[in-house]
Design an enzyme around this catalytic site. Sequence first.
Site, PDB file in Angstrom:
ATOM      1  N   GLY B 301       0.816  -1.210   0.000  1.00 57.83           N
ATOM      2  CA  GLY B 301       0.000   0.000   0.000  1.00 57.83           C
ATOM      3  C   GLY B 301       0.849   1.260   0.000  1.00 57.83           C
ATOM      4  O   GLY B 301       1.972   1.275  -0.504  1.00 57.83           O
ATOM      5  N   SER B 302       0.300   2.293   0.628  1.00 56.79           N
ATOM      6  CA  SER B 302       0.896   3.620   0.473  1.00 56.79           C
ATOM      7  C   SER B 302       2.305   3.734   1.039  1.00 56.79           C
ATOM      8  O   SER B 302       3.005   4.687   0.698  1.00 56.79           O
ATOM      9  CB  SER B 302       0.016   4.647   1.156  1.00 56.79           C
ATOM     10  OG  SER B 302      -1.303   4.512   0.711  1.00 56.79           O
ATOM     11  N   THR B 303       2.729   2.810   1.904  1.00 59.50           N
ATOM     12  CA  THR B 303       4.103   2.920   2.393  1.00 59.50           C
ATOM     13  C   THR B 303       5.086   2.829   1.225  1.00 59.50           C
ATOM     14  O   THR B 303       6.202   3.317   1.304  1.00 59.50           O
ATOM     15  CB  THR B 303       4.421   1.816   3.416  1.00 59.50           C
ATOM     16  OG1 THR B 303       3.718   0.654   3.058  1.00 59.50           O
ATOM     17  CG2 THR B 303       4.006   2.237   4.800  1.00 59.50           C
ATOM     18  N   PHE B 304       4.617   2.226   0.128  1.00 58.98           N
ATOM     19  CA  PHE B 304       5.477   2.127  -1.050  1.00 58.98           C
ATOM     20  C   PHE B 304       5.667   3.479  -1.740  1.00 58.98           C
ATOM     21  O   PHE B 304       6.580   3.641  -2.544  1.00 58.98           O
ATOM     22  CB  PHE B 304       4.876   1.123  -2.044  1.00 58.98           C
ATOM     23  CG  PHE B 304       5.756  -0.068  -2.272  1.00 58.98           C
ATOM     24  CD1 PHE B 304       6.050  -0.924  -1.235  1.00 58.98           C
ATOM     25  CD2 PHE B 304       6.295  -0.327  -3.525  1.00 58.98           C
ATOM     26  CE1 PHE B 304       6.863  -2.016  -1.445  1.00 58.98           C
ATOM     27  CE2 PHE B 304       7.117  -1.417  -3.730  1.00 58.98           C
ATOM     28  CZ  PHE B 304       7.406  -2.258  -2.685  1.00 58.98           C
ATOM     29  N   LYS B 305       4.777   4.429  -1.421  1.00 61.67           N
ATOM     30  CA  LYS B 305       4.926   5.750  -2.046  1.00 61.67           C
ATOM     31  C   LYS B 305       6.249   6.379  -1.656  1.00 61.67           C
ATOM     32  O   LYS B 305       6.809   7.183  -2.417  1.00 61.67           O
ATOM     33  CB  LYS B 305       3.770   6.653  -1.624  1.00 61.67           C
ATOM     34  CG  LYS B 305       2.509   6.329  -2.373  1.00 61.67           C
ATOM     35  CD  LYS B 305       1.326   7.100  -1.852  1.00 61.67           C
ATOM     36  CE  LYS B 305       0.061   6.506  -2.423  1.00 61.67           C
ATOM     37  NZ  LYS B 305      -1.107   6.752  -1.603  1.00 61.67           N
TER      38      LYS B 305
END
Lengths: 130, 595
Positions: B301-305
């Site tokens: 999820g957004s932690t990959f951003k």
Amino acid sequence: MIRFLNALAIMALIGSALYAYSIKYETIFYSEQIVKIRHDIDREHDAIAVLEAEWAHLIRPERIQALADKHLDLQPQALNQIVRPNDVPERQVKVDMIGRKLEALGLSEPTSTPIDITPTDNGTTPSSQQ
Amino acid sequence: MHVTTPDDGLEPKTKAAGAELPRWRRILRDLFRTRIDKSASRIRLVATLFSCLFLIIAGRLIYLGTKPDPQSLKRAVSEAVAAARPAILDRNGEVLAADVQNMSVYAEPRRILDKDEAVELLTAVLPDLDANDLREKLGSRKGFVWIKRGISRREQQEVFRLGLPGVNFQRENKRIYPNGPVAAHVLGATNVDNQGIAGIEKYIDGQGLADLNGAGFRLTPENLNPINLSLDLHATYIVREELRKGIEKFKAKAGAAAILDVNTGEVIAMASLPDFDPSNPVDALKSDNIDRMTVGVYEMGSTFKALSIAMAIEANKANLASRVDAHTSLRYGRFTIHDFHAQNRILSVPEVFTYSSNIGAARLALMVGVDGHQDFLRKMGQLDRMRTELPESAEPLKPKRWSEISTATIAFGQGLNVAPLQAMMAVGALMNGGYLITPTFLKRSAEEARKVAVRVVRPETSEAMRYLMRLNAEVGSAKAADKKGYFVGGKTGTADKQFHGHYASDRVLTTFMAIVPSDQPRYLVLAMMDEPQGLPETGGYRTAAWNSGAVAGAIVERVMPLLGLPPRFDPPVQPFPDLPKLGVTALNNNGSGAH
């Protein structure tokens, strides 16, 4: 002379044989002791390992937490409870608060209790006692 | 002594003797007389006989030498006995696993006189033995069978009093785990023979212990050095405890949490629930009890951003002052990329991070391009299987065909499944100044870690990412973990789970990464929950900030003082000195003007 030397040689032989035997048996005795002590050491090592494991089991955090929750009135530590050494207030000058209070009430001054001046027989009035 | 030759002395003498002896004595004497001219055939016969004899003996010796040993009892016992293993300690020397000695009782079936009597007596003393099974064992022709392993002292006394010939005792090692399920996934498990079957226990065997045992070395606990893990027992306990509370509160299916030292790559604490007790190794193999940190792969999820933005900055395609168009949804054929907190305007790079804009992250990744994206993720170790000491690991799940859509979705954490610890390794590299360090479960120093570290991003990029993480904790979605005094930076991640081929918005996987402290990073905390439910007090929201974020915050608050990191009372002066170089001039101080 020769006979005497022979006898001496035989005596020496018997003596050295006896000595050798005694050393041999002593060696056997000591090596048995060593084995025995080694066994003891092994047993102690095992016992220590068991005790260490038991200790680790007894102080496992899960158990300590359960015990603390049950028997202590402590809360989890909060970050605002951690302060710097500088923030610890200075120690106050030591004051005898009770003494001051008594002084303020005027209790330390000599009382005006009338003293019984009539001499008694045995002289044991409270005022005469030092 | 004088040796007579046949010519001079012997010949006349024997002849003279032969003349006066009776006939039968002469025949007897001729039979035993050796004369080189007359008894050559006899000598040859004797020589042949002896040669044959010696050949037979030699043959027999060779046969005995090559034949497999008739299993001697001592050997059989030493092979069957549970081997000694080194103790496993945590980083502070607390015992995580240790050997204790116990007694096992075995039998030599060949030496047992009355099998029925033996079975009867033994089952009377050891009631939990199965009589039929025991009778079968004792009836076998083996030299050695176990009757029962790990008996108590009292049982030993009773068996001893039976006085059965052929029934003996052997001291064995038994592995115990005093902390129960705490750190179970790291420790792994051992079988009844004290061989490691999972986790660090298996790793130890792979380091040559099994070979030593197999070669017949008698290893005792005293001559094995204990193994120091990187784990901190108390931190691990707290992490597990907070995770358990969080899972209970949000009725999640499962969860995982870990603390990674970003400078050494040491895993300080790790927990994955549901877990198991290593003393009961059967549970270790249940599929629900897998280690979700290293064996499970998830869309992060957004932690990959964080990775996508770092990639754009590293490739000089963007800096912190760049602006990204998040005006409208991004359309790719039948796919449309929406924002969860849609702003519908042009966002700055810090805003892409704090509003967690899918569109912004996708656009940033597309600036770098598909190949650049793949190269960067490979460099960050996200496309290959991560190998740690733990034997269990999982290959990331990559898209079969990596198209532009793949890049766009992976940019915000969908379409690429990695192990959470693997993602921590990458984020840790973005935090610690740009060094990718493979996580380890063994204690190591920062210098040792530097030797294996690979520089993956520039120090300025790392600083920009730390700034973004901190900003997100101040004004963005990571406020839950902003514990006073720790200058925490964080990123939430809420990924819809794939369900029957679709992304189901009511089944989410929430993750939260927190870096403590942001200016001089030490620890990266990850909390992850599988399918947490919304609660009335969270306004029905099931997004990461509410559940995983709260767990990570609680972990920071409870664990950091324990790890010797005291809270600071004054915010750091100039936490990010290089920011002006990165295009941030106005936002130099704690991001007060981010919105």
